[in-house]
Design a protein around this motif. Structure first.
Motif, mmCIF file in Angstrom:
data_model
loop_
_atom_site.group_PDB
_atom_site.id
_atom_site.type_symbol
_atom_site.label_atom_id
_atom_site.label_comp_id
_atom_site.label_asym_id
_atom_site.label_seq_id
_atom_site.Cartn_x
_atom_site.Cartn_y
_atom_site.Cartn_z
ATOM 1 N N GLY A 154 0.796 -1.209 0.000
ATOM 2 C CA GLY A 154 0.000 0.000 0.000
ATOM 3 C C GLY A 154 0.832 1.264 0.000
ATOM 4 N N ASP A 201 0.822 3.623 2.121
ATOM 5 C CA ASP A 201 1.358 3.983 3.442
ATOM 6 C C ASP A 201 2.102 2.812 4.063
ATOM 7 N N GLU A 202 2.699 1.993 3.187
ATOM 8 C CA GLU A 202 3.359 0.804 3.689
ATOM 9 C C GLU A 202 4.597 1.159 4.508
ATOM 10 N N SER A 260 4.234 1.685 9.822
ATOM 11 C CA SER A 260 3.831 3.089 9.719
ATOM 12 C C SER A 260 2.382 3.284 9.276
ATOM 13 N N SER A 261 1.762 2.216 8.745
ATOM 14 C CA SER A 261 0.358 2.357 8.299
ATOM 15 C C SER A 261 -0.584 2.379 9.497
ATOM 16 N N LYS A 262 -1.840 2.788 9.258
ATOM 17 C CA LYS A 262 -2.813 2.937 10.343
ATOM 18 C C LYS A 262 -3.843 1.814 10.311
ATOM 19 N N ASN A 319 -6.610 1.736 7.757
ATOM 20 C CA ASN A 319 -6.290 1.413 6.363
ATOM 21 C C ASN A 319 -5.599 0.060 6.235
ATOM 22 N N ASP A 379 -3.071 -0.835 3.374
ATOM 23 C CA ASP A 379 -1.742 -0.387 3.789
ATOM 24 C C ASP A 379 -1.333 -1.188 5.029
ATOM 25 N N ASN A 380 -0.291 -2.034 4.871
ATOM 26 C CA ASN A 380 0.086 -2.894 5.983
ATOM 27 C C ASN A 380 1.430 -3.554 5.753
ATOM 28 N N ALA A 419 -0.293 -3.108 11.596
ATOM 29 C CA ALA A 419 -0.494 -1.672 11.417
ATOM 30 C C ALA A 419 -0.368 -1.016 12.789
ATOM 31 N N SER A 440 -3.140 6.867 15.474
ATOM 32 C CA SER A 440 -2.228 7.802 14.823
ATOM 33 C C SER A 440 -1.167 8.208 15.836
ATOM 34 N N ASN A 442 5.843 5.796 14.322
ATOM 35 C CA ASN A 442 6.148 4.452 13.849
ATOM 36 C C ASN A 442 6.623 3.544 14.974
#
Length: 600
Positions: free
Chosen positions: A479, A481-482, A492-494, A497, A501-502, A582, A586, A589
């Motif tokens: 993703g 935001d990987e 770093s992903s949330k 998502n 993103d994972n 993830a 928020s 990292n």
């Protein structure tokens, strides 16, 4: 600089800064008349000495006869007269009573200041049996007829560099104090029982300059002292005592001795002091009667057995010993600053068990232990208990640190009978051992690295990630935001998502309920931002760390170390072969250094 040396049959002397007189007639004047208490006595020249003009000196004299009248001319032509006695009974008058001022309880002392040409003359009739000199003064020859039978000689603060004694058949004691002698030959004094060469005060020499000495011909020696002080050390590097089996007292401290050659047995040796040298080995077994044994401040290695059953004082501190064994010590026992452990340090000797035992029994500190774990196990079972000053053995308490972190028993390691099994990987770990038997001792290991077993200590690792390498599966970033998958995994992903993103970990083997996941990681943020994990299994089951702080912050503003968290695979995740990672919230990292799954 002139030297004292043996030439032909005469021993000539010159001190540091003065010269010998050349007027033989003045020196060899055969007799004179001296006066004492109104009586005049015709006397012979007994001995001559040379010294430094202007120097105050002292002569102590004793004679063979019951008493004699002695006179001393310190170079100014004036005679200082007194009785000199063997039995020190004093001079009798016509009435049979001892004349006042003539009785002496020890050898007669003559004091004066050297004048003229520096020649001091002693007059009398009897041979000298006792001679003590203080100040810059020495005999012009030791084999002068009236001095050749001397029994005891003591000289301090003279300036002789070389002394070679002639055949002094009756000399039993030679004591030199603060004499900067470089060469001393005593081989022609076979009756010598006491030899002392010491530097104890600030003198003209920076060190005691005696570099070697041979006492193998002095087989009757009972006392040998070649000692100095810490601020005035000697340069003697070795000595042969193999022929001196009559020794009762040996002090050869503050030199640079690397080797002492010993005989097979010293039956009467009660004091042995070789402290402050450079010895790497010594054998106390040849001293079965030693009472005072002192080898502190050397380089003696390994194990030391002191079998004497008469020990009162033992000082073996500041060496490299791994153990010391004694049968008993009654007064003081110092063995601190060595390489001993709780397993090898001696317990308090029975005869020292008094109210002042802490003053007598010195055991700390000891050097840090060198250790090497076998796999995940560090075996310190030999350190698990110790008796020390207590009547019974006491259990050891183990505390383990890694960097600034204190490891947690049950989470990071387990201990059973001194055998430590590490659950988590550790770098620069240190084990500190404390024991009530040695209450002032903190015994530590040197830092070591160890690989942990995981919570299931007898289990099988079905997946591991460490130092960028995977076993039992693989991880990739997905993703926009990987995170990164390299030497570390950066999450770093949330959570919101996570489907797109994972970090996806794909296992070679499906999970079972109760499998254990060990994750070692950290945050690195100059603020206290959250950085917690959300772990989603293929079945939809999840582990959510939420808002709780799980990961240490290694930012320089905080200064923490990476930590390890352990999770159990929930029953709802059984059968999963895919795990997605993830962040819970928020924030910042999470950096994963190690990810391990253990099958119970």
């Amino acid at each position: 600089m002139k030297k004292l040396f043996y030439f032909g049959s005469m021993l000539f002397f010159a001190a540091l800064t003065y010269s010998c007189a050349t007027d033989d007639k003045a020196i060899l004047e055969p007799y004179t008349t001296i006066e004492l208490d109104g009586y005049k006595y015709k006397t012979d020249l007994v001995a001559t000495f040379q010294g430094q003009v202007g120097e105050e000196v002292t002569l102590g004299l004793g004679v063979y006869d019951k008493f004699d009248i002695y006179g001393v001319d310190f170079g100014d032509g004036k005679i200082v007269a007194d009785t000199v006695c063997g039995e020190n009974g004093g001079l009798k008058g016509d009435d049979g009573l001892t004349k006042p001022g003539t009785a002496h309880t020890s050898a007669t002392t003559f004091k004066g200041t050297i004048a003229g040409e520096g020649i001091v003359k002693v007059y009398g009739k009897s041979d000298i049996w006792y001679l003590t000199i203080s100040g810059k003064l020495m005999p012009t020859a030791f084999d002068q007829p009236k001095l050749a039978n001397v029994v005891q000689v003591s000289i301090s603060s003279a300036g002789a560099e070389e002394i070679a004694l002639p055949a002094l058949e009756k000399l039993t004691q030679l004591h030199l104090s603060n004499v900067p002698v470089k060469s001393l030959d005593v081989s022609k004094a076979p009756e010598l029982t006491s030899l002392q060469v010491i530097h104890t005060s600030m003198s003209a020499c920076d060190v005691s300059p005696l570099a070697s000495i041979d006492v193998t011909k002095n087989t009757k020696l009972t006392s040998l002292t070649l000692g100095n002080t810490a601020y005035k050390p000697g340069i003697l590097t070795s000595i042969d005592l193999t022929q001196n089996t009559a020794l009762e007292n040996v002090v050869i401290s503050n030199n640079k001795i690397k080797e002492i050659k010993l005989a097979d047995l010293y039956e009467k040796l009660g004091t042995f002091n070789a402290s402050d040298n450079e010895l790497e080995a010594i054998n106390p077994a040849v001293m079965p009667a030693v009472k005072w044994f002192d080898v502190r401040n050397n380089k003696i290695k390994g194990d030391l057995d002191i079998p004497s059953d008469k020990l009162t004082n033992v000082y073996v501190n500041n060496n490299e010993l791994t153990s010391v064994r004694v049968s008993d010590v009654t007064k003081q026992f110092y063995f601190d600053n060595n390489k001993m452990t709780l397993a090898t340090m001696p317990a308090l000797p029975e005869s020292m068990n008094t109210t002042s035992k802490k003053k007598q029994f010195h055991y700390q500190p000891q050097a840090d232990m060198e250790v090497a774990p076998e796999g995940s196990v560090l075996d310190l079972s030999a350190q698990a208990s110790a008796k020390g000053i207590e009547a019974e053995a006491q259990a050891t308490v183990f505390t383990i640190t890694a960097g600034d972190a204190v490891l947690v028993e049950g989470k990071d390691y387990t201990v059973e009978d001194g055998k430590i099994t590490f659950i988590t990987d550790q770098k620069e770990a240190i084990v500190k051992m404390t024991n009530a038997g040695y209450p002032d001792l903190n015994l530590c290991t040197k830092p070591f690295d160890v690989k942990g077993t995981g919570a299931a200590s007898e289990g099988t690792t079905i997946f591991s990630f460490f130092e960028g390498e995977f076993v039992g599966g693989v991880a990739v970033g997905n993703g926009a935001d990987e995170g990164k998958v390299a030497k570390e995994i950066t999450v770093s992903s949330k959570k919101a998502n996570i489907e797109t993103d994972n970090i996806t970990i794909t296992l070679n083997e499906a999970l079972n309920a109760g499998d254990v996941i060990n994750i070692t990681g950290y945050r690195k943020k100059d603020t206290d931002a959250n950085g917690n994990l959300y772990i989603l299994f293929e079945t939809g089951e999840a582990i959510d760390e939420g808002n709780d702080v799980k990961w240490n912050n290694i930012h320089e503003n905080v200064g923490q170390q990476p930590n390890t968290n352990t999770y159990e695979v929930p029953a709802g995740a059984a059968g999963s072969k895919v795990i997605k990672l993830a962040r819970s919230k928020s924030g910042t990292n999470v950096f994963i250094q190690k990810f391990e799954i253990i099958r119970k």
